[in-house]
Design an enzyme around this catalytic site. Structure first.
Site, PDB file in Angstrom:
ATOM      1  N   GLU A 241     -20.486  25.657 -29.710  1.00  0.00           N
ATOM      2  CA  GLU A 241     -19.218  25.677 -28.987  1.00  0.00           C
ATOM      3  C   GLU A 241     -18.649  27.073 -29.153  1.00  0.00           C
ATOM      4  O   GLU A 241     -18.207  27.453 -30.244  1.00  0.00           O
ATOM      5  CB  GLU A 241     -18.229  24.640 -29.517  1.00  0.00           C
ATOM      6  CG  GLU A 241     -16.952  24.601 -28.683  1.00  0.00           C
ATOM      7  CD  GLU A 241     -15.733  24.120 -29.436  1.00  0.00           C
ATOM      8  OE1 GLU A 241     -14.648  24.713 -29.256  1.00  0.00           O
ATOM      9  OE2 GLU A 241     -15.866  23.164 -30.227  1.00  0.00           O
ATOM     10  N   CYS A 275      -9.333  26.973 -28.501  1.00  0.00           N
ATOM     11  CA  CYS A 275     -10.507  27.317 -27.692  1.00  0.00           C
ATOM     12  C   CYS A 275     -10.416  26.724 -26.297  1.00  0.00           C
ATOM     13  O   CYS A 275     -10.881  27.324 -25.329  1.00  0.00           O
ATOM     14  CB  CYS A 275     -11.783  26.865 -28.395  1.00  0.00           C
ATOM     15  SG  CYS A 275     -11.810  25.122 -28.849  1.00  0.00           S
TER      16      CYS A 275
END
Length: 496
Positions: A241, A275
């Site tokens: 990720e 994020c």
């Protein structure tokens, strides 16, 4: 010493509060030998853990979940001290993490347990069976911005799947990482199923090369490339990720009050250090001016400070320079700050900033800012908004506000997750997979896909009857070939 900046001295890592400089904790730095030892111990513990079966693991994971819930205030206070984020934000993060642990524990058997699969006509004499086996040891490298939710999205699912875990928390949040493991050891004292190692990038690199069965990484795209390169040396599979530059589309039929509220939360909660936070907003021209006016009014109401404010400090001191550069670059190229601007950067804090008229090739549009800033771009229609949202190599999350075309726009957004008329909701949805595409990474945590990510599919066939068509034998008869051709034409040659 800069507040919040981790310091290593004499083999010890010291973590400090980014707002006050207060020492939060000191931890031993792991050498490559320490990492190798942790993985060996985890491999042995993992055999015991896998042997407990789904029911035994579920009982222990529930025990851990219960302890975490009972000590929620202790956990959120620690997160607040080590990251600077407000207590409420820390509570939301912890609550979401506990829900993920609970879901993984309760659903692992259903998703990963042995089951029979339908066979096919050409091999009907065999039964088909599928099960999922753990990797053994999973390495996890976690981030600092969500030091509970993000790592537990890997750790909880890896444990539920039957793996032991060796976790390297960010050097900015070692105290939170250690605390989570210590509480797990209270719930599961028998073996070191979940261990923590501390250090900088070299400790993470050692974990990549340690022989773990799989590695899960969350962090920047640049670091993700280095992690992949290190894991490639031993063909260790990875889950990545990486960075994001998430966009929100506001169509002409959107509820503007809800869109504004969501943009502010999605872009500025946790001081923008998210994020999947919103960094770019594309607003259809018909409602652009009204949206900007309401957004600016809301942004001016957001407070900044150490304790009871909406926004805390920037956790990683070096990120302040990135935020400053993005704002300055945009302003120097003709953008306007309707809120904030260059004066918004007041270390260790950054005040809310809303930029309009930002060129498409500016850093504030193309690079991850990771601060409480939003760019708002006027577009002719939702199709132009979608094209601009999809123009970057990132593809983590996103949001769409509107009604008539909202679902179609969400489907068209190049991202792993999209919220319609909300933001970030997919992160707390334990039933849905979470992950990105493109330079935002690959693989999934959370949900059924998240459980399967930490297990290896194992296929088994069992002969039940003699073969009427022995196609897997050298000693077949000539008639068998004619029978095979006839069967194929019967099964697949009728144009259906």
């Amino acid at each position: 010493m800069t507040p919040g900046m981790p310091v290593i001295d004499d083999g010890k890592l010291t973590s400090t509060n980014p707002a006050t400089g207060e020492t939060v904790g000191t931890f031993s730095v792991a050498t490559a030998d320490d990492v190798a030892l942790a993985v060996r111990q985890a491999r042995e513990a993992g055999r015991w853990w896998a042997g407990l079966g789904f029911t035994g693991r579920r009982e222990r994971l529930r025990r851990w979940r219960t302890l975490l819930a009972q000590r929620l205030e202790e956990l959120t206070a620690l997160v607040h001290r080590e990251t600077g984020k407000p207590l409420f934000d820390a509570s939301v993060e912890a609550a979401s993490a506990l829900d993920h642990v609970d879901w993984a524990a309760n659903n692992a058997k259903r998703v990963l347990g042995p089951r029979r699969v339908r066979t096919r006509a050409l091999v009907a004499e065999h039964s088909a069976h599928l099960e999922y086996r753990p990797y053994g040891v999973v390495g996890v490298i976690g981030p600092w911005n969500y030091p509970v939710l993000t790592p537990l999205g890997s750790i909880g699912y890896a444990l539920a799947a039957g793996n032991a875990v060796v976790f390297k928390p960010s050097e900015y949040t070692p105290a939170v990482g250690q605390w989570l493991a210590d509480v797990f050891a209270e719930a599961v004292p028998e073996h070191p199923v979940y261990q923590v190692i501390h250090g900088l990038g070299d400790a993470g690199a050692a974990l990549c090369r340690s022989g773990v069965g799989k590695l899960s990484f969350t962090g920047s795209t640049a670091t993700a490339r280095r992690v992949m390169a290190a894991c490639a040396e031993t063909l260790t599979p990875v889950l990545i990720e990486a960075g994001g530059k998430d966009a929100m589309i506001v169509d002409e039929d959107a509820d503007l009050d809800r869109a504004v509220d969501a943009a502010l939360w999605g872009g500025m909660s946790n001081a923008g250090q998210t994020c999947v936070g919103i960094e770019r907003v594309y607003v259809v021209s018909k409602v652009h001016d009204e949206f900007v006016a309401r957004l600016a009014a809301g942004a001016r109401r957001i407070t900044v400070g150490a304790d009871d404010a909406h926004l805390g400090p920037i956790t990683m001191p070096g990120q302040i320079d990135v935020i400053r550069r993005h704002i300055d670059d945009a302003l120097s190229r003709g953008a306007r700050a309707v809120v904030g601007g260059a004066d918004a950067v007041q270390p260790p804090y950054v005040h809310p900033t809303v930029l309009v008229d930002v060129p498409d090739d500016a850093a504030a549009i193309r690079e991850e800012t990771f601060g409480p800033t939003l760019t708002v771009t006027r577009v002719a229609d939702a199709d132009e908004a979608l094209a601009k949202a999809n123009a970057l190599p990132y593809g983590l999350g996103g949001a769409v506000f509107g009604h008539r075309r909202a679902i179609a726009l969400a489907r068209g957004m190049r991202s792993g997750m999209t919220s319609v008329n909300s933001v970030l909701t997919f992160a707390g949805m334990s039933t849905l997979p979470f992950g990105g595409v493109g330079e935002s990474g690959f693989g999934r945590i959370h949900g059924e896909d998240g459980l399967r990510e930490f297990a290896v599919a194992k296929s088994i066939t069992v002969r039940r009857l003699p073969s009427p068509l022995p196609i897997l034998s050298f000693f077949r008869k000539p008639s068998h070939e004619r029978l095979l051709i006839r069967a194929v034409k019967t099964l697949y040659g009728r144009g259906r």
